[in-house]
Design a protein around this motif. Sequence first.
Motif, mmCIF file in Angstrom:
data_model
loop_
_atom_site.group_PDB
_atom_site.id
_atom_site.type_symbol
_atom_site.label_atom_id
_atom_site.label_comp_id
_atom_site.label_asym_id
_atom_site.label_seq_id
_atom_site.Cartn_x
_atom_site.Cartn_y
_atom_site.Cartn_z
ATOM 1 N N LEU B 136 0.769 -1.251 0.025
ATOM 2 C CA LEU B 136 0.086 0.000 0.108
ATOM 3 C C LEU B 136 0.994 1.210 -0.063
ATOM 4 C CD1 LEU B 136 -2.969 -0.738 2.434
ATOM 5 C CD2 LEU B 136 -2.996 -0.747 -0.239
ATOM 6 N N ARG B 137 1.856 1.248 0.796
ATOM 7 C CA ARG B 137 3.036 2.295 0.936
ATOM 8 C C ARG B 137 3.464 2.760 -0.718
ATOM 9 N NH1 ARG B 137 6.120 1.175 4.918
ATOM 10 N NH2 ARG B 137 4.541 2.341 6.276
ATOM 11 N N LYS B 138 3.877 1.539 -1.464
ATOM 12 C CA LYS B 138 4.357 1.585 -2.641
ATOM 13 C C LYS B 138 3.403 2.232 -3.563
ATOM 14 C CE LYS B 138 8.051 -1.770 -3.121
ATOM 15 N NZ LYS B 138 7.958 -2.970 -2.446
ATOM 16 N N VAL B 139 2.177 2.073 -3.250
ATOM 17 C CA VAL B 139 1.218 2.452 -4.632
ATOM 18 C C VAL B 139 0.622 3.897 -4.148
ATOM 19 C CG1 VAL B 139 0.241 0.256 -5.361
ATOM 20 C CG2 VAL B 139 -0.855 1.386 -3.405
ATOM 21 N N GLY B 140 1.235 4.482 -2.889
ATOM 22 C CA GLY B 140 0.944 5.922 -2.389
ATOM 23 C C GLY B 140 -0.218 5.893 -1.585
ATOM 24 N N ILE B 141 -0.571 4.971 -0.656
ATOM 25 C CA ILE B 141 -1.617 5.375 0.221
ATOM 26 C C ILE B 141 -0.949 5.878 1.315
ATOM 27 C CG2 ILE B 141 -3.339 4.271 1.776
ATOM 28 C CD1 ILE B 141 -4.263 3.515 -1.195
ATOM 29 N N PRO B 142 -1.255 7.296 1.971
ATOM 30 C CA PRO B 142 -0.647 7.556 3.046
ATOM 31 C C PRO B 142 -0.814 7.064 4.350
ATOM 32 C CG PRO B 142 -2.355 9.284 2.172
ATOM 33 C CD PRO B 142 -2.228 7.889 1.291
ATOM 34 N N ALA B 191 -4.188 11.156 -14.090
ATOM 35 C CA ALA B 191 -2.942 11.318 -14.421
ATOM 36 C C ALA B 191 -2.048 10.658 -13.403
ATOM 37 C CB ALA B 191 -2.568 12.868 -14.376
ATOM 38 N N GLN B 192 -2.455 10.826 -12.031
ATOM 39 C CA GLN B 192 -1.733 10.216 -10.996
ATOM 40 C C GLN B 192 -1.585 8.661 -11.052
ATOM 41 O OE1 GLN B 192 -2.789 11.362 -7.284
ATOM 42 N NE2 GLN B 192 -3.178 13.835 -7.776
ATOM 43 N N ILE B 193 -2.761 8.052 -11.442
ATOM 44 C CA ILE B 193 -2.631 6.586 -11.522
ATOM 45 C C ILE B 193 -1.767 6.315 -12.783
ATOM 46 C CG2 ILE B 193 -4.118 4.554 -12.147
ATOM 47 C CD1 ILE B 193 -4.786 5.396 -9.498
ATOM 48 N N ILE B 194 -1.519 6.947 -13.803
ATOM 49 C CA ILE B 194 -0.880 6.534 -14.928
ATOM 50 C C ILE B 194 0.441 6.841 -14.573
ATOM 51 C CG2 ILE B 194 -0.196 7.047 -17.226
ATOM 52 C CD1 ILE B 194 -2.786 5.691 -17.165
ATOM 53 N N HIS B 195 0.956 7.711 -13.723
ATOM 54 C CA HIS B 195 2.156 8.126 -13.276
ATOM 55 C C HIS B 195 2.482 6.860 -12.326
ATOM 56 C CE1 HIS B 195 5.647 10.219 -12.274
ATOM 57 N NE2 HIS B 195 5.367 10.058 -11.077
ATOM 58 N N LEU B 196 1.494 6.501 -11.663
ATOM 59 C CA LEU B 196 1.991 5.264 -10.685
ATOM 60 C C LEU B 196 2.223 4.076 -11.263
ATOM 61 C CD1 LEU B 196 1.850 3.996 -7.676
ATOM 62 C CD2 LEU B 196 -0.611 3.677 -8.077
ATOM 63 N N LEU B 197 1.467 3.545 -12.289
ATOM 64 C CA LEU B 197 1.584 2.353 -13.155
ATOM 65 C C LEU B 197 2.978 2.390 -13.816
ATOM 66 C CD1 LEU B 197 -1.616 1.783 -14.892
ATOM 67 C CD2 LEU B 197 -0.788 0.307 -13.133
ATOM 68 N N ARG B 201 6.077 -0.283 -12.732
ATOM 69 C CA ARG B 201 6.756 -1.038 -13.584
ATOM 70 C C ARG B 201 8.105 -1.083 -13.776
ATOM 71 N NH1 ARG B 201 7.303 0.762 -19.708
ATOM 72 N NH2 ARG B 201 7.638 -1.245 -20.429
ATOM 73 N N ARG B 202 8.531 0.054 -13.085
ATOM 74 C CA ARG B 202 10.199 -0.048 -12.996
ATOM 75 C C ARG B 202 10.768 -0.926 -11.963
ATOM 76 N NH1 ARG B 202 10.072 5.971 -13.162
ATOM 77 N NH2 ARG B 202 9.712 6.418 -15.241
ATOM 78 N N GLU B 203 9.728 -1.111 -10.913
ATOM 79 C CA GLU B 203 10.012 -1.837 -9.616
ATOM 80 C C GLU B 203 9.726 -3.376 -9.984
ATOM 81 O OE1 GLU B 203 9.237 -0.734 -5.590
ATOM 82 O OE2 GLU B 203 8.942 1.284 -6.546
ATOM 83 N N PHE B 204 8.752 -3.533 -10.625
ATOM 84 C CA PHE B 204 8.242 -4.924 -10.680
ATOM 85 C C PHE B 204 8.515 -5.518 -12.143
ATOM 86 C CE2 PHE B 204 5.615 -3.057 -7.331
ATOM 87 C CZ PHE B 204 5.359 -3.913 -6.535
ATOM 88 N N LYS B 205 8.950 -6.763 -12.069
ATOM 89 C CA LYS B 205 9.008 -7.360 -13.379
ATOM 90 C C LYS B 205 7.692 -7.993 -13.798
ATOM 91 C CE LYS B 205 13.534 -7.881 -14.036
ATOM 92 N NZ LYS B 205 13.818 -6.697 -15.052
ATOM 93 N N GLY B 206 7.400 -7.388 -14.863
ATOM 94 C CA GLY B 206 6.017 -7.920 -15.263
ATOM 95 C C GLY B 206 5.605 -7.165 -16.553
ATOM 96 N N SER B 207 4.610 -7.694 -17.352
ATOM 97 C CA SER B 207 4.088 -7.135 -18.264
ATOM 98 C C SER B 207 2.837 -6.510 -17.918
ATOM 99 C CB SER B 207 3.948 -7.665 -19.528
ATOM 100 O OG SER B 207 5.308 -8.436 -19.992
ATOM 101 N N ILE B 208 2.368 -5.556 -18.554
ATOM 102 C CA ILE B 208 0.717 -5.021 -18.620
ATOM 103 C C ILE B 208 0.203 -5.028 -19.762
ATOM 104 C CG2 ILE B 208 -0.550 -2.759 -17.764
ATOM 105 C CD1 ILE B 208 1.838 -2.189 -16.120
ATOM 106 N N LEU B 209 -1.157 -5.225 -19.663
ATOM 107 C CA LEU B 209 -1.946 -5.269 -20.831
ATOM 108 C C LEU B 209 -3.142 -4.356 -20.466
ATOM 109 C CD1 LEU B 209 -2.794 -6.751 -23.601
ATOM 110 C CD2 LEU B 209 -4.118 -8.230 -22.579
ATOM 111 N N PHE B 210 -3.135 -3.096 -21.156
ATOM 112 C CA PHE B 210 -3.689 -2.026 -20.942
ATOM 113 C C PHE B 210 -4.971 -1.889 -21.832
ATOM 114 C CE2 PHE B 210 -4.391 2.480 -20.589
ATOM 115 C CZ PHE B 210 -4.397 2.833 -19.522
#
Lengths: 292, 323, 346
Positions: B136-142, B191-197, B201-210
């Motif tokens: 939760l901290r990583k996705v920016g929940i204060p 804009a914040q969610i896109i920025h978060l994704l 993705r730099r931190e997690f290995k994995g692909s996204i189908l958007f």
Amino acid sequence: MAVIAAAGKIEIGPRGAGAWRRLLSDPLGAFGLALVLLVVAIAIFADLLAQYSPTQLDIRNRFSGPNAAHWLGSDHLGRDTFSRVVYGGRIALWVSLIAVSLSLSIGLVLGMLAGYGPRWLDNTLMLVFDAVRSFPTIMFALAVVTILGPSLNTVIFIVVVTTIPVYGRIVRTQTLSLRTHEFILAERALGAGPFRVLLHHVLPNVIGPALILASMEIPVVITIEAGLSFLGVGVRPPTPSWGSILNDGYAFINDTPWLIIAGGAPVVITTLGFTFLGEALRDIFDPRLRRE
Amino acid sequence: MAAPILDIRNLSISFATPRGSVDALRNVSLTVPPDRIVGIVGESGCGKTTLISAVMHLLAHNAIVRAGTIQFEGTDVLTMTEDRLRDLRGRRMAMVFQDPMTSLNPVVSIATQMIDIQYRDAGSTQDKLQRAVAMLRKVGIPDPEQRIQGYPHQFSGGMRQRISIAMALLMNPALLIADEPTTALDVTMEAQIIHLLRQLRREFKGSILFVSHNLGLIAELCDEVVVMYAGEVVEQGEVRELFHHARHPYTRLLLECDPARIAATTRRLPTIEGSLPDLANLPGGCIFAPRCPQAYGPCASEAPGTYAVASGHTARCFRVRDG
Amino acid sequence: MRWHQATLLVASGCAMVEAQANLLEVEGARVRFRTLGFLRALIAGAKDPYIDAVLDVSFAVRAGETFGLVGESGSGKTTLVRAVLGLVDLWSGRIRFDGSEIVDRSDAAFKPIRRQISLMFQDPQASLSPRKTVRSSITEPFIIHNMADRDLEAEARELLGMVGLPVGLLDNYPHQLSGGQARRVGVARALALRPKLIIADEPTAGLDVSVQGEVLNLMNELQGRLGLSYVIVTHNLPVIRHVSDRLAIMYLGRFVEEGPTAAIFARPLHPYTLGLLGAVPQPDPDKRREEPGLMGEVPSLNNRPRGCEFHARCLYVQERCRVDAPVLTEVAPGRRAACHFPLAGS
């Protein structure tokens, strides 16, 4: 966006021919409809079906079993049981029709007012509804009979008063959810007043569920009428009623079993018919209530 | 090139309806390589929802897979047993939905929900809770230690979507499917969610189908783009290539219609004439031919194949074949 | 009382000059919603059990123009236009339409205004009565306003013609219409009484990009033909940039910026406007933003920040902003902003 659209949707049940087809293809529904039609036909054509007046005495032929002259036998005063059952059906249907349509119309009006009107009106009406529903029906009925005296009108009055809250509540809930729909706001934006909104736009959407409820309420009313008459506080003798036939049968059970059968069977048949029909209609017009 | 995470080949899916068979997807092929964000863009009725339900193998009961395979990490999803599938979903592939209010259970606390989805893992409840808090901290929940005890309705729409993303990433999936994840949000939240994704993705290995209908979001986030129309992939390619050198007439028109791409203000906005074809009663020839301003000789009678425009860029259009 | 007379004098003085230009004038509009019932508020000891959904909003819409009202959800834009039509109660403020003021707030007082201003809804399917045919929906305005003596059949056919729908749809029910058709029926209904102003709430929400142009082009064409004015309420900035003449940006129920659309898009004055414009994703992979733009969320209406209500999210915040609330003032000719340090100046 799909979410917005889905949330605003109102279920539209099938109309006309489609509803008929689905009713007839449901075996219980078709059976219920047949029973209801039978009972209604007998009540309408009572004059043709009964060979005797329901109050005509024939003391010499008391407690006769079924025979060519008296199809269901006769009672302790020699009255023809079949004629009394047929005319009793007329009374039962008449009472339930009048009572249900009265309480349905009053319940509709009050329910829509509670749901659409100001908050204080809603609170007041709900308080009254709760108060009425919190009386045990039979106690309330006995009290009213004591005050007004037993009669057909008293039975109707009791049924109407006790069932108005049933319709009122369901209509209020429907109206509350409708009033937040955009089309209601759109009507107001066009300048439509509250009565126009209620009559033209709320009523068509709430009357369906209320009518289904009403068709399932008819057997309840028939049993209430029969019950009150059985207790001797309903329809006044010598007017025939299924309840009073049952009461006679109970009193003279040692002399003949036919009265009990003749008074009980029509209650069972009518109740079953209306219940099956009502459930089938509910399944067709309000798919959300269906158990699957 | 490394083996793709997801490899869909010639997938065709129909729905049995009272009106007859509706061919929702026809001959769809696409691949999601490791560590890439692939965008699927298309308007309503293009088949993108059917496609992702097929990948998760969560198709409606009346769906019939006519042909094709969906290889996920080397095995075909379509022939997998239900047990294997359940093991896959949530663990190797996860999904973020359009409306986080309906995808989170409203009567269970976030903590319980996030511990529950780790049920396959060994470890104490305390460890699982710590992992959930860290995510939760990583996705920016204060203030995640306190907030994790809350219920979905106590969060704003943007925060709820962050929580869904955290839940999806908790098991470190190889593929994250995001179905219009910002449609229900305001533009600053989006804009914040896109920025978060992009950050995650730099931190997690994995692909996204958007999946999105918003060309701006696709341009902003994706590495590769697949354009769908009426159940077919009409064009696909690397994002720059596709936005700057679109070849399929539908892609070009779609780009032209976007008011955000029209520099000089105008009161007369472009539209695409005509309407979607009836998928229960498909015309012969190219699916887009009836609305295509560039249709010519073969388009009305013959269905085009997939032709290469440039390296990694293909379009289903005779104009590409004929130059 | 004296104050009232004074403002009336001033207002009538202004009206002499601006009467021709302004179709709709809203002055100091405020809408409050109760958050707690009367008894509960008494028990909880809440002194002020209200939230302000719209606060201190004044604006004017000129004849023939398109006025855009932009804001995120909860900014009060929809509440504001509903208050103009009397669909939600105005707590305070004045509304003038076509030179005459709405004196009291009864349904009867609003009825003439509801004839001249039509509201177009976001979800046209939901805004049509589900058990009424298209014919009955688009002719209902005539019946409501006692004009049933007209040839309603001819009116219905003409209206459908105006929005480019076949007459065959007259007997359809709303659920039998496609999304685009329902939207056109919504336009036809809004046009029925030949209003002077149409308020469109999110006219393109839920529409695909290839069809939203159809609806906007139709609205534009009708504006030219019938001399309509529009108020378009939306969160879609790329669209409003093309279709509006003037624009107001709302935040927490207030106007933070107002002015000509082209000027605002070229050079926003308020930091919030700048953030909003910057948040719109650009459909060009070469213009990716590395920064997320505006951080944080819109604060709750229950708990308005002190000072400038935007200060916690503002990239240009200064000491004064935390204590002192700015008022909407004219910063440049025709442009107003509620900011102590408008951007164009710095």
